[in-house]
Design a protein around this motif. Sequence first.
Motif, PDB file in Angstrom:
ATOM      1  N   ILE A 187      47.528  98.047  51.203  1.00 18.52           N
ATOM      2  CA  ILE A 187      48.498  97.142  51.320  1.00 18.52           C
ATOM      3  C   ILE A 187      48.331  95.887  50.973  1.00 18.52           C
ATOM      4  CG2 ILE A 187      50.310  96.035  53.103  1.00 18.52           C
ATOM      5  CD1 ILE A 187      50.281  98.886  54.832  1.00 18.52           C
ATOM      6  N   ALA A 188      47.084  95.227  51.203  1.00 19.46           N
ATOM      7  CA  ALA A 188      46.114  93.876  51.243  1.00 19.46           C
ATOM      8  C   ALA A 188      46.617  93.354  49.379  1.00 19.46           C
ATOM      9  CB  ALA A 188      44.983  93.592  51.702  1.00 19.46           C
ATOM     10  N   LYS A 189      46.208  94.697  48.893  1.00 22.02           N
ATOM     11  CA  LYS A 189      46.004  94.666  47.984  1.00 22.02           C
ATOM     12  C   LYS A 189      47.248  94.380  46.505  1.00 22.02           C
ATOM     13  CE  LYS A 189      44.237  96.607  43.168  1.00 22.02           C
ATOM     14  NZ  LYS A 189      43.135  97.895  43.237  1.00 22.02           N
ATOM     15  N   VAL A 190      47.960  94.892  47.204  1.00 23.24           N
ATOM     16  CA  VAL A 190      49.399  94.554  46.629  1.00 23.24           C
ATOM     17  C   VAL A 190      50.075  94.074  47.370  1.00 23.24           C
ATOM     18  CG1 VAL A 190      51.624  95.244  46.840  1.00 23.24           C
ATOM     19  CG2 VAL A 190      49.630  97.182  46.095  1.00 23.24           C
ATOM     20  N   SER A 191      50.060  92.784  48.497  1.00 25.77           N
ATOM     21  CA  SER A 191      50.690  92.341  48.681  1.00 25.77           C
ATOM     22  C   SER A 191      50.023  90.658  48.619  1.00 25.77           C
ATOM     23  CB  SER A 191      51.158  92.258  50.204  1.00 25.77           C
ATOM     24  OG  SER A 191      49.574  92.243  51.412  1.00 25.77           O
ATOM     25  N   GLY A 192      48.678  90.988  48.605  1.00 26.21           N
ATOM     26  CA  GLY A 192      48.134  89.039  48.628  1.00 26.21           C
ATOM     27  C   GLY A 192      46.924  88.716  49.325  1.00 26.21           C
ATOM     28  N   VAL A 193      48.034  89.697  50.818  1.00 22.87           N
ATOM     29  CA  VAL A 193      47.492  89.225  51.690  1.00 22.87           C
ATOM     30  C   VAL A 193      46.019  89.862  52.396  1.00 22.87           C
ATOM     31  CG1 VAL A 193      48.054  89.045  54.445  1.00 22.87           C
ATOM     32  CG2 VAL A 193      49.952  89.145  52.931  1.00 22.87           C
ATOM     33  N   ARG A 194      45.077  88.987  53.065  1.00 26.28           N
ATOM     34  CA  ARG A 194      43.682  88.884  53.206  1.00 26.28           C
ATOM     35  C   ARG A 194      44.182  90.279  54.133  1.00 26.28           C
ATOM     36  NH1 ARG A 194      41.522  83.665  55.927  1.00 26.28           N
ATOM     37  NH2 ARG A 194      43.355  84.021  56.851  1.00 26.28           N
ATOM     38  N   VAL A 195      42.658  90.952  54.479  1.00 24.06           N
ATOM     39  CA  VAL A 195      42.889  92.343  54.897  1.00 24.06           C
ATOM     40  C   VAL A 195      42.952  92.147  56.602  1.00 24.06           C
ATOM     41  CG1 VAL A 195      40.932  94.523  54.909  1.00 24.06           C
ATOM     42  CG2 VAL A 195      41.397  93.053  52.869  1.00 24.06           C
ATOM     43  N   GLY A 196      42.175  91.233  57.092  1.00 24.89           N
ATOM     44  CA  GLY A 196      42.002  91.159  58.305  1.00 24.89           C
ATOM     45  C   GLY A 196      44.156  91.136  58.459  1.00 24.89           C
ATOM     46  N   THR A 197      44.314  90.086  58.157  1.00 31.74           N
ATOM     47  CA  THR A 197      45.980  89.766  58.651  1.00 31.74           C
ATOM     48  C   THR A 197      46.381  91.199  58.724  1.00 31.74           C
ATOM     49  OG1 THR A 197      45.771  87.236  57.456  1.00 31.74           O
ATOM     50  CG2 THR A 197      47.895  88.645  58.271  1.00 31.74           C
ATOM     51  N   VAL A 198      46.288  92.059  57.388  1.00 32.75           N
ATOM     52  CA  VAL A 198      46.896  93.091  57.179  1.00 32.75           C
ATOM     53  C   VAL A 198      46.368  94.431  58.331  1.00 32.75           C
ATOM     54  CG1 VAL A 198      47.512  95.119  55.560  1.00 32.75           C
ATOM     55  CG2 VAL A 198      47.359  92.904  55.236  1.00 32.75           C
ATOM     56  N   LYS A 199      45.453  93.944  58.703  1.00 33.48           N
ATOM     57  CA  LYS A 199      45.325  95.003  59.623  1.00 33.48           C
ATOM     58  C   LYS A 199      45.852  94.516  61.093  1.00 33.48           C
ATOM     59  CE  LYS A 199      42.173  97.669  62.046  1.00 33.48           C
ATOM     60  NZ  LYS A 199      42.663  99.490  62.027  1.00 33.48           N
ATOM     61  N   ALA A 200      45.887  93.134  61.211  1.00 33.84           N
ATOM     62  CA  ALA A 200      46.444  92.833  63.099  1.00 33.84           C
ATOM     63  C   ALA A 200      47.669  93.503  62.826  1.00 33.84           C
ATOM     64  CB  ALA A 200      46.302  91.265  62.665  1.00 33.84           C
ATOM     65  N   VAL A 201      48.357  93.211  61.990  1.00 34.35           N
ATOM     66  CA  VAL A 201      49.501  93.359  61.190  1.00 34.35           C
ATOM     67  C   VAL A 201      49.782  95.343  61.683  1.00 34.35           C
ATOM     68  CG1 VAL A 201      51.693  93.083  59.520  1.00 34.35           C
ATOM     69  CG2 VAL A 201      50.568  91.610  60.697  1.00 34.35           C
ATOM     70  N   PHE A 202      49.225  95.694  61.096  1.00 33.99           N
ATOM     71  CA  PHE A 202      49.733  96.736  60.557  1.00 33.99           C
ATOM     72  C   PHE A 202      49.192  97.714  62.018  1.00 33.99           C
ATOM     73  CE2 PHE A 202      47.145 101.435  59.703  1.00 33.99           C
ATOM     74  CZ  PHE A 202      47.958 102.018  59.049  1.00 33.99           C
ATOM     75  N   ASP A 203      48.438  97.449  62.913  1.00 37.43           N
ATOM     76  CA  ASP A 203      47.981  97.847  64.455  1.00 37.43           C
ATOM     77  C   ASP A 203      49.431  97.500  65.153  1.00 37.43           C
ATOM     78  OD1 ASP A 203      45.499  98.790  63.291  1.00 37.43           O
ATOM     79  OD2 ASP A 203      44.209  97.347  64.677  1.00 37.43           O
ATOM     80  N   ILE A 204      49.349  96.002  65.150  1.00 35.42           N
ATOM     81  CA  ILE A 204      50.510  95.932  66.348  1.00 35.42           C
ATOM     82  C   ILE A 204      51.792  96.973  65.334  1.00 35.42           C
ATOM     83  CG2 ILE A 204      52.457  94.047  66.623  1.00 35.42           C
ATOM     84  CD1 ILE A 204      50.388  91.833  66.634  1.00 35.42           C
ATOM     85  N   THR A 205      52.348  96.980  64.966  1.00 27.44           N
ATOM     86  CA  THR A 205      53.321  97.616  63.711  1.00 27.44           C
ATOM     87  C   THR A 205      52.616  99.743  64.149  1.00 27.44           C
ATOM     88  OG1 THR A 205      53.291  96.823  61.665  1.00 27.44           O
ATOM     89  CG2 THR A 205      54.375  99.105  61.892  1.00 27.44           C
ATOM     90  N   LEU A 206      51.110  99.667  64.012  1.00 23.11           N
ATOM     91  CA  LEU A 206      51.619 101.658  65.201  1.00 23.11           C
ATOM     92  C   LEU A 206      51.477 101.047  66.042  1.00 23.11           C
ATOM     93  CD1 LEU A 206      48.200 102.553  63.548  1.00 23.11           C
ATOM     94  CD2 LEU A 206      50.347 102.986  62.746  1.00 23.11           C
ATOM     95  N   ILE A 207      51.613 100.473  67.137  1.00 22.91           N
ATOM     96  CA  ILE A 207      51.486 100.445  68.497  1.00 22.91           C
ATOM     97  C   ILE A 207      53.343 100.950  69.075  1.00 22.91           C
ATOM     98  CG2 ILE A 207      51.376  99.566  70.638  1.00 22.91           C
ATOM     99  CD1 ILE A 207      49.127  98.130  69.753  1.00 22.91           C
TER     100      ILE A 207
END
Length: 219
Positions: free
Chosen positions: A144-164
């Motif tokens: 997701i980070a590679k395709v979107s260009g968003v930093r991995v840390g930011t993607v990880k935080a949003v990803f975890d929140i989305t999972l919850i």
Amino acid sequence: MNNMPQRLVFFALGVVINSFGVALITLGNLGTSAISSEPYVCSLQFPMFSFGMTTFIWNILLILVQVVLLRRDFKPSQFLQIMVNVLFSAMIDVSMAILGVLHPTMLWGQFLCIGLGCVVLAFGIVIELAPNVVVPGEGVVRAIAKVSGVRVGTVKAVFDITLIIIAAVLSLIFFHGLRGAGIGTVISAVLVGPIINIVNRVFTFQHRIQVLALSRDGR
């Protein structure tokens, strides 16, 4: 020289430790880790499938998401994530069986179980990531980070929140309340990252493992 066999051994050790961390958090009976929340909720709704089996199915979906996102950039070696998935999913069931004697009923015992689980999970993640072998959850974040260009840390935080959120919605649909996703899920999402940072600052074992990943044949 080629250190891949050693890297895989450490990686497998990290995966096994992770499974026990997830099991401890889950047995606190206040939710489970963010990445495991969907499969755990589904295992409660469909008891014919074990927690490990639903985890396997969920991680296969995450791998397929990577294939769709990366397309030609998805390397054949990344299909090794399937083998990782088999090991982790099997160990989830094993660790749940071994630790199944834990049935904390008092709130302090439940929180203690979650806290210990977060520490174990953090150590497992540190060991798992050090050999630089991609895992399904981390792989989809990187994709997701590679395709979107968003930093991995930011993607990880949003990803975890989305999972919850997804796990909570599934729980409300299935049980008309929160089961399998709760305060324990939030606590693990908040605590595991900082504990990982502490482990990386205090200990050095992971750096010796990382050296294996940095080595190349003939160097």
